[in-house]
Design an enzyme around this catalytic site. Sequence first.
Site, PDB file in Angstrom:
ATOM      1  N   LYS A  22       6.001   4.176   2.143  1.00  0.00           N
ATOM      2  CA  LYS A  22       5.936   3.598   0.791  1.00  0.00           C
ATOM      3  C   LYS A  22       5.498   4.650  -0.219  1.00  0.00           C
ATOM      4  CE  LYS A  22       2.110   1.262  -0.586  1.00  0.00           C
ATOM      5  NZ  LYS A  22       1.474   1.711  -1.843  1.00  0.00           N
ATOM      6  N   ASN A  23       4.403   5.334   0.096  1.00  0.00           N
ATOM      7  CA  ASN A  23       3.858   6.272  -0.890  1.00  0.00           C
ATOM      8  C   ASN A  23       4.691   7.552  -0.999  1.00  0.00           C
ATOM      9  OD1 ASN A  23       1.937   4.418  -1.465  1.00  0.00           O
ATOM     10  ND2 ASN A  23       0.287   5.391  -0.310  1.00  0.00           N
ATOM     11  N   ARG A  91       0.566   0.566  -9.271  1.00  0.00           N
ATOM     12  CA  ARG A  91      -0.052   1.779  -9.787  1.00  0.00           C
ATOM     13  C   ARG A  91       0.983   2.897  -9.970  1.00  0.00           C
ATOM     14  NH1 ARG A  91      -4.499   4.425 -12.074  1.00  0.00           N
ATOM     15  NH2 ARG A  91      -4.568   6.531 -11.278  1.00  0.00           N
ATOM     16  N   CYS A 115      -3.489  -2.124  -6.717  1.00  0.00           N
ATOM     17  CA  CYS A 115      -4.618  -2.773  -6.052  1.00  0.00           C
ATOM     18  C   CYS A 115      -5.902  -2.578  -6.849  1.00  0.00           C
ATOM     19  CB  CYS A 115      -4.802  -2.183  -4.654  1.00  0.00           C
ATOM     20  SG  CYS A 115      -3.537  -2.697  -3.494  1.00  0.00           S
ATOM     21  N   ARG A 120      -9.332   2.990 -11.967  1.00  0.00           N
ATOM     22  CA  ARG A 120      -8.238   3.903 -11.618  1.00  0.00           C
ATOM     23  C   ARG A 120      -7.641   4.467 -12.905  1.00  0.00           C
ATOM     24  NH1 ARG A 120      -4.602   1.264  -6.914  1.00  0.00           N
ATOM     25  NH2 ARG A 120      -4.006   3.427  -6.594  1.00  0.00           N
ATOM     26  N   PRO A 121      -8.383   5.380 -13.544  1.00  0.00           N
ATOM     27  CA  PRO A 121      -7.900   5.925 -14.823  1.00  0.00           C
ATOM     28  C   PRO A 121      -6.682   6.825 -14.639  1.00  0.00           C
ATOM     29  CG  PRO A 121      -9.888   7.081 -14.101  1.00  0.00           C
ATOM     30  CD  PRO A 121      -9.633   5.994 -13.093  1.00  0.00           C
ATOM     31  N   ILE A 122      -6.033   7.173 -15.761  1.00  0.00           N
ATOM     32  CA  ILE A 122      -4.884   8.094 -15.675  1.00  0.00           C
ATOM     33  C   ILE A 122      -5.139   9.345 -16.540  1.00  0.00           C
ATOM     34  CG2 ILE A 122      -3.164   6.361 -15.030  1.00  0.00           C
ATOM     35  CD1 ILE A 122      -2.200   6.405 -17.976  1.00  0.00           C
ATOM     36  N   ASP A 123      -6.432   9.636 -16.765  1.00  0.00           N
ATOM     37  CA  ASP A 123      -6.769  10.775 -17.628  1.00  0.00           C
ATOM     38  C   ASP A 123      -6.191  12.098 -17.111  1.00  0.00           C
ATOM     39  OD1 ASP A 123      -8.611  10.168 -15.514  1.00  0.00           O
ATOM     40  OD2 ASP A 123      -9.929  11.747 -16.245  1.00  0.00           O
ATOM     41  N   LEU A 124      -6.192  12.289 -15.785  1.00  0.00           N
ATOM     42  CA  LEU A 124      -5.686  13.562 -15.236  1.00  0.00           C
ATOM     43  C   LEU A 124      -4.184  13.685 -15.474  1.00  0.00           C
ATOM     44  CD1 LEU A 124      -7.645  13.617 -11.832  1.00  0.00           C
ATOM     45  CD2 LEU A 124      -8.233  14.788 -13.964  1.00  0.00           C
ATOM     46  N   ASP A 305      -6.591   5.007   2.847  1.00  0.00           N
ATOM     47  CA  ASP A 305      -5.689   3.878   3.084  1.00  0.00           C
ATOM     48  C   ASP A 305      -5.777   3.348   4.517  1.00  0.00           C
ATOM     49  OD1 ASP A 305      -4.920   4.262   0.506  1.00  0.00           O
ATOM     50  OD2 ASP A 305      -2.962   5.115   0.962  1.00  0.00           O
ATOM     51  N   ILE A 327     -13.126   7.910  -1.927  1.00  0.00           N
ATOM     52  CA  ILE A 327     -12.017   8.006  -2.895  1.00  0.00           C
ATOM     53  C   ILE A 327     -12.059   6.891  -3.943  1.00  0.00           C
ATOM     54  CG2 ILE A 327      -9.501   8.173  -3.170  1.00  0.00           C
ATOM     55  CD1 ILE A 327     -10.634  10.480  -1.558  1.00  0.00           C
ATOM     56  N   ARG A 397       3.610  -5.757  -0.499  1.00  0.00           N
ATOM     57  CA  ARG A 397       3.822  -4.540  -1.294  1.00  0.00           C
ATOM     58  C   ARG A 397       4.004  -3.314  -0.411  1.00  0.00           C
ATOM     59  NH1 ARG A 397      -0.793  -3.323  -4.766  1.00  0.00           N
ATOM     60  NH2 ARG A 397       0.541  -1.504  -4.982  1.00  0.00           N
TER      61      ARG A 397
HETATM   62  C1  EPZ Z   1      -2.346   7.291  -4.153  1.00  0.00           C
HETATM   63  O1  EPZ Z   1      -2.898   6.607  -5.259  1.00  0.00           O
HETATM   64  C2  EPZ Z   1      -1.799   6.233  -3.219  1.00  0.00           C
HETATM   65  N1  EPZ Z   1      -0.784   5.468  -3.924  1.00  0.00           N
HETATM   66  C3  EPZ Z   1      -2.911   5.329  -2.752  1.00  0.00           C
HETATM   67  O2  EPZ Z   1      -2.375   4.422  -1.808  1.00  0.00           O
HETATM   68  C4  EPZ Z   1      -3.982   6.177  -2.073  1.00  0.00           C
HETATM   69  O3  EPZ Z   1      -5.073   5.350  -1.744  1.00  0.00           O
HETATM   70  C5  EPZ Z   1      -4.452   7.287  -3.012  1.00  0.00           C
HETATM   71  O4  EPZ Z   1      -3.320   8.071  -3.466  1.00  0.00           O
HETATM   72  C6  EPZ Z   1      -5.441   8.250  -2.361  1.00  0.00           C
HETATM   73  O5  EPZ Z   1      -4.886   8.787  -1.200  1.00  0.00           O
HETATM   74  C7  EPZ Z   1       0.459   5.926  -3.965  1.00  0.00           C
HETATM   75  O6  EPZ Z   1       0.779   6.995  -3.469  1.00  0.00           O
HETATM   76  C8  EPZ Z   1       1.469   5.067  -4.620  1.00  0.00           C
HETATM   77  P1  EPZ Z   1      -5.338   9.344  -6.718  1.00  0.00           P
HETATM   78  P2  EPZ Z   1      -3.290   7.387  -6.584  1.00  0.00           P
HETATM   79  O7  EPZ Z   1      -4.803   9.663  -8.041  1.00  0.00           O
HETATM   80  O8  EPZ Z   1      -2.279   8.426  -6.843  1.00  0.00           O
HETATM   81  C9  EPZ Z   1      -9.275   9.114  -9.426  1.00  0.00           C
HETATM   82  C10 EPZ Z   1      -2.072   2.342  -0.760  1.00  0.00           C
HETATM   83  O9  EPZ Z   1      -2.876   1.572  -0.193  1.00  0.00           O
HETATM   84  N2  EPZ Z   1      -8.416   9.495 -10.573  1.00  0.00           N
HETATM   85  O10 EPZ Z   1      -5.367  10.405  -5.669  1.00  0.00           O
HETATM   86  O11 EPZ Z   1      -3.563   6.386  -7.607  1.00  0.00           O
HETATM   87  C11 EPZ Z   1      -8.988   7.686  -8.980  1.00  0.00           C
HETATM   88  O12 EPZ Z   1      -9.629   6.745  -9.800  1.00  0.00           O
HETATM   89  C12 EPZ Z   1      -2.418   3.008  -2.080  1.00  0.00           C
HETATM   90  O13 EPZ Z   1      -0.943   2.594  -0.313  1.00  0.00           O
HETATM   91  C13 EPZ Z   1      -8.984   9.733 -11.800  1.00  0.00           C
HETATM   92  O14 EPZ Z   1     -10.194   9.663 -11.975  1.00  0.00           O
HETATM   93  O15 EPZ Z   1      -4.640   8.062  -6.109  1.00  0.00           O
HETATM   94  C14 EPZ Z   1      -9.467   7.688  -7.562  1.00  0.00           C
HETATM   95  O16 EPZ Z   1     -10.846   7.484  -7.513  1.00  0.00           O
HETATM   96  C15 EPZ Z   1      -3.622   2.450  -2.722  1.00  0.00           C
HETATM   97  N3  EPZ Z   1      -8.172  10.044 -12.861  1.00  0.00           N
HETATM   98  C16 EPZ Z   1      -9.149   9.111  -7.105  1.00  0.00           C
HETATM   99  O17 EPZ Z   1      -8.971   9.882  -8.308  1.00  0.00           O
HETATM  100  C17 EPZ Z   1      -6.817  10.136 -12.722  1.00  0.00           C
HETATM  101  O18 EPZ Z   1      -6.128  10.427 -13.717  1.00  0.00           O
HETATM  102  C18 EPZ Z   1      -7.910   9.219  -6.235  1.00  0.00           C
HETATM  103  O19 EPZ Z   1      -6.794   8.757  -6.943  1.00  0.00           O
HETATM  104  C19 EPZ Z   1      -6.248   9.892 -11.459  1.00  0.00           C
HETATM  105  C20 EPZ Z   1      -7.066   9.564 -10.389  1.00  0.00           C
END
Ligand code: EPZ
Length: 434
Positions: A22-23, A91, A115, A120-124, A305, A327, A397
């Site tokens: 999926k991911n 997401r 979820c 789960r911000p998108i600032d980065l 996950d 995480i 999902r």
């Molecule tokens: C991906 O989510 C996966 N989703 C998630 O899988 C997985 O849990 C996660 O990576 C970590 O491995 C998909 O690939 C679709 P991140 P993502 O950006 O990209 C913080 C599942 O169960 N962060 O690595 O959203 C964030 O809040 C799902 O299949 C910021 O602060 O994860 C988190 O604490 C759920 N600012 C951490 O980083 C940002 O701009 C990791 O998030 C982006 C992220």
Amino acid sequence: MECLVIDGGYGLHGEIKVQGSKNGALPVLAASVLGGRSVIHNCPRLTDTDSSLEILRMLGCGAVRNGNTVTVDADCVPRCDIPPELMRRMRSSVIFLGAVLARCGRAIVSAPGGCELGPRPIDLHLSAMRKLGAEITEKDGLVCCESRGRLKGAEIVLPFPSVGATENIIIAASTAKGRTTLVGAAKEPEITELADFINAKGGRISGAGSDVLVIDGVEAAGNCEHTCIPDRIAAATFIAAAAATGSELTLSDVCPEHIAAVISVFEKAGCRFETKGGKLTVAAPERLKAVRFLQTAPYPAFPTDAQAVTAAALATADGVSVISETIFGSRFRYLRELKRMGANAESEGGIAVIRGVDRLRGAEMHCTDLRGGAALVVAALGAEGRSEIRSLRHIDRGYESFEAALAALGAKIYRNVKNETADTIDVFREASGV
Ligand code: EPZ
């Protein structure tokens, strides 16, 4: 309300083909917006991938599914806005930001859903798009990104190896003018898959799988054919199901190297693994041993996950297991439901303590999120008596035909659909032997 009915306590046996990731599929589908025709095989049939196809069609691309093969035609992408209703569904809708911006020079999106795992911000994502030359304005919940002409290559340093931000940067930079160097990139196998996909479309990305990526922008993306990698979290879920039921299972279409950290934890718990002819067999003991300390962290460490399904298996292990979730802030909500089955589990902040009990008892439960839902299924398979698990939209999902796959392995499980008649239930029961 639809629910999964599980009569627990039966062993699993046989072989299961692991679904496509999926991911891995979601960013690949988003990147297909870059241009040309993409034929994507082994694309899992999930509500999340269906949502991606809806977004693609809404943008004006052709997007057709034939079983597990999806064909996307992105010769022309007339729209650059994704309505909030579609953004909210998952997401990874945010990954379309980089793709649409790169392709159309403009992207209008809103906050993504997904979820509930804590903030789960998108600032980065946004600061990286700015570095690549986009102007971003936020108004009334909408994020509007604009680039005058092509994006421009840049040096980007991520303070945390965010999977989604790394994907957005790779996609956006792949058709930017010049070279982008990304330091602090995520190293997950899905990142390598995305880079392979874009390279097959003519991209020039190197370093995927390490923490420094170099992306030389190309003018346009071409046609390609791609096969999605096996889903490492689905594989981990079947391993956990084998562990919770004291069973032996063989997984085919699996990459053991992608789940080395998961295998190592289940080995500590007493499971034995064998890799032969591209297949992975797990043999679980009658009772697992507790795992003294398990910490989630970015790849190649233990994946967040797989945390919930592992905890579900450890709920009946001999001894005390401690899990540290690093995480996501709120990824233990499923423990509340697991306790309805008699689990002795507590969490505070990012730490959960699980004291193994002799056995769990079937109960009525609600999925709190995707992996939390899978954890309830794992626990129910090993429990004594009947469980009913609701809020299945979460499970749908991420797991393709979950109950059918488990029933084929000997689980007593069926889906009790809405407005069912007694007859329908009987047909399901007969089919699954419940
Ligand atoms: C991906 O989510 C996966 N989703 C998630 O899988 C997985 O849990 C996660 O990576 C970590 O491995 C998909 O690939 C679709 P991140 P993502 O950006 O990209 C913080 C599942 O169960 N962060 O690595 O959203 C964030 O809040 C799902 O299949 C910021 O602060 O994860 C988190 O604490 C759920 N600012 C951490 O980083 C940002 O701009 C990791 O998030 C982006 C992220």
